[in-house]
Design an enzyme around this catalytic site. Structure first.
Site: not given
Ligand code: AGP
Length: 623
Positions: A109, A496, A499, A515
């Site tokens: 990875n 939400k 995504e 505005h």
């Molecule tokens: C939120 O539903 C997403 N999965 C994404 O925005 C996530 O919150 C963001 O990538 C941050 O991830 P983390 O909290 O693991 O740093």
């Protein structure tokens, strides 16, 4: 360390012991599939040889391959689920990658930035490379070094010293079937230690069914796994200090528990997650005891600015935290998208407290932001859900949320527990700085202690929200409005929906409507409005009721989230969603839940994959 572009997190598993390596590795990969899922593969050592299978697509394709062409039994093996970066998601590019003799297998990875040079050198030395990946060069280099050292760990150390970039590597060699070797630089790898067996994985979820005894791996370290234990060294071969810890997640926690999706399970777990995050943080006298916050009260008293850095949902938690921190401590608080933070040349010094919020603890944007802050001499406090992950390890202090594993890509229980942790930090700052008296802190803690049951009550009344969501499945946009702490809630509700439903959704501060955004209002446009409590800041409440009238007059379909007893909104709400009356600053803990349910149901109505939405992965290590 300069920032590196890292691929979205892949899933890695390694095993040596007495069980079937294939069974252990495949079960572990299934627990990690959310981390990246466009191909998968496994390698097993057996009878002096090495056998491997790999397929593009989800793990189910690999499972079919293994039924059609079973691998020989073995008790040492490695596996991988991939999120493509170098080279498309094809069988040839899937991991593990082997050397030409088929004696070495490696999974990876990260990105090896100097792979092109290494690839050319290998080709000149007669190696035949069969994939487009950067990873494959490692298999050939390990084969070369092993032929000279006959020691896979030493071979790994020698190879790692030649690699540039950031990587997690796990490898096996047919000539030494009793060892699995791993290496990490800037990418997660955790070790599980069992009775006569040992595990390597990107995330503890892969092995907690077998052992809860884990070992953190630090930067630039190589780990050698054998049945009787693990050995950790630096890339230079010097023994490294080993930090063991106990993983308190139950194996069942990583299962769906009877729900159709992990996300539904995790929404339902929110009452417990909120309660668990409060556990053990209030002493018998009612004072806060945040013992993991290893920044002394005297240092906290010197703080003259708080800067919160985070991404996505965690960023929205930070926006809400700002209101609490400034209201309870009177310390200026900035909230910054981690990906923007260090490029704006922020003003930081030893009196700045940077709070890095991250569920996974591996988000590269947030990690690079906290590194920048530490280089400026600031103290960094992590708020994180994943024990032993990189962000808390590189912070001065950490406050863990106790949400348990959050598998669904769309963050829900992590968000609510991030809010609880932020409230605790704000109260703790108030406590050590004397801006909140003990009785005031206890009053807020008492309110927080009731939230768990209030979230439970909200969850019991969500059927109308699901029914409403299903009627909107054919819409192409939904707008969200809020004021004060309701504004970040509006942003979170929009995120939400984006995504999960792949739908245009946008959150606005309600005061911004006039505005510009009000031009978006037309007949039957669904607009969700998060209404602040009339008991807290009545002026805000009255203004948002006017906003609802304005948009309704222009044809909007108003979906109003308002607290029980708020009758002012009734005449203007086409759909009214009631939430329990809570103190102003705590309202996001209950107002967010209907938006999570709404988005999940709408996505389901659209036939979308809820737990693993397209283009997204749970842990984003792209910088
Ligand atoms: C939120 O539903 C997403 N999965 C994404 O925005 C996530 O919150 C963001 O990538 C941050 O991830 P983390 O909290 O693991 O740093």
């Amino acid at each position: 360390m300069s920032a590196r572009r890292l691929p979205l997190m892949c899933g890695i598993v390694g095993y040596v012991g007495s069980q079937s390596a294939l069974d252990v590795v495949m079960a572990g990969l299934k627990r990690l599939e959310y981390r990246g899922y466009d191909s998968g593969g496994v390698a097993v050592l057996s009878d002096g040889g090495l056998a491997a299978a790999k397929k593009a697509g989800k793990l189910v394709n690999l499972e079919k391959e293994l039924v059609e062409r079973p691998l020989p039994a073995g008790t040492t093996g490695i596996g991988h689920t991939r999120w493509a970066t170098h080279g498309g998601p094809t069988d040839a590019n899937a991991h593990p990658h082997l050397d030409n003799a088929g004696r070495v297998a490696v999974v990876h990875n990260g990105i090896i930035e100097n792979f092109a040079v290494l690839r050319a050198e290998l080709a000149e030395r007669g190696h035949e490379l069969n994939s487009e990946t950067d990873t494959e060069v490692v298999a050939h280099l390990l084969a070369e070094e092993f032929s000279a050292t006959a020691d896979l760990a030493e071979a790994m150390r020698l190879v790692c010293r030649r690699l540039e970039g950031a990587f997690t590597l796990v490898a096996v060699h047919a000539d030494d079937p009793d060892v699995v070797v791993g290496a990490r630089r800037n990418s997660p790898l955790v070790v599980g230690v069992g009775e006569g067996e040992a595990f390597l994985a990107s995330d503890v979820a892969a092995f907690i069914a077998h052992t809860r005894s884990a070992v953190e791996l630090g930067q630039d370290q190589v780990v050698e796994l054998r049945r009787d234990g693990v050995t950790v060294t630096g890339f230079d071969g010097r023994p490294a200090e080993v930090h063991s810890y106990h993983v308190d997640w139950d194996a069942s926690a990583a299962e769906k528990g009877g729900y159709d999706y992990f996300m539904l399970k995790e929404i339902a777990e929110q009452p417990k997650a909120v309660a668990d995050t409060l556990l053990g943080r209030i002493d018998p006298s009612g004072s806060l005891t945040l013992d993991e916050v290893r920044i002394s009260p005297s240092e906290l008293r010197e703080i003259d600015k708080v800067v919160i850095v985070a991404c996505g949902t965690a960023f929205h938690a930070g926006m809400i935290a700002k209101y609490a921190i400034e209201h309870w401590t009177r310390i200026p608080c900035e909230v910054e998208l981690a990906s923007e933070f260090r490029y704006r040349d922020p003003i930081l010094d030893g009196r700045s407290l940077v709070i890095a919020i991250s569920q996974s603890g591996e988000t590269m944007d947030t990690l690079m932001a906290l590194r920048h802050a530490r280089e400026q001499g600031s103290k960094v406090l992590a708020i994180c859900n994943t024990n032993g992950s990189t962000i808390p390890r590189e912070s001065d202090a950490v406050l863990y949320t106790h949400a348990g594993p959050e598998v669904a890509v769309a963050s829900t229980k992590a968000f609510l527990t991030q809010l609880v942790a932020c409230y605790l930090v704000a109260l703790y700052l108030g406590q050590v700085r004397g801006t909140k008296w003990g009785d005031e802190i206890q009053a807020v803690i008492k309110d927080l202690s009731r939230i768990s049951e209030e979230v439970e009550r909200v969850l019991e009344t969500m059927e109308p929200v699901r029914a409403l969501a299903r009627t909107l499945a054919d819409k192409d946009t939904v707008l969200f409005l809020g004021r004060h702490v309701g504004y970040p809630v509006a942003l979170e509700g929009a995120l939400k929906l984006k995504e999960l439903a792949y739908m245009h959704a946008e959150g606005f501060a309600a005061g911004e409507l006039k505005h510009g955004p009000i031009a978006l209002i037309e007949e039957d446009v669904p607009v969700v409005v998060v209404v602040p409590s009339p008991r807290g800041r009545s002026v805000l409440h009255d203004k948002i009721v006017s906003n609802i009238q304005e948009i309704r007059a222009r044809g909007a379909r108003t979906i109003v989230i308002a607290e029980e007893g708020d009758e002012a909104v009734v005449p203007y709400a086409d759909h009214l969603i009631r939430i329990p009356a809570t103190p102003t600053l705590l309202q996001p803990l209950v107002a967010t839940v209907p938006l999570q349910v709404f988005a999940c149901e709408l996505a389901t109505a659209r036939g979308n994959e809820v737990d693993q939405p397209r283009n997204l992965a749970k842990s984003v290590t792209v910088e």
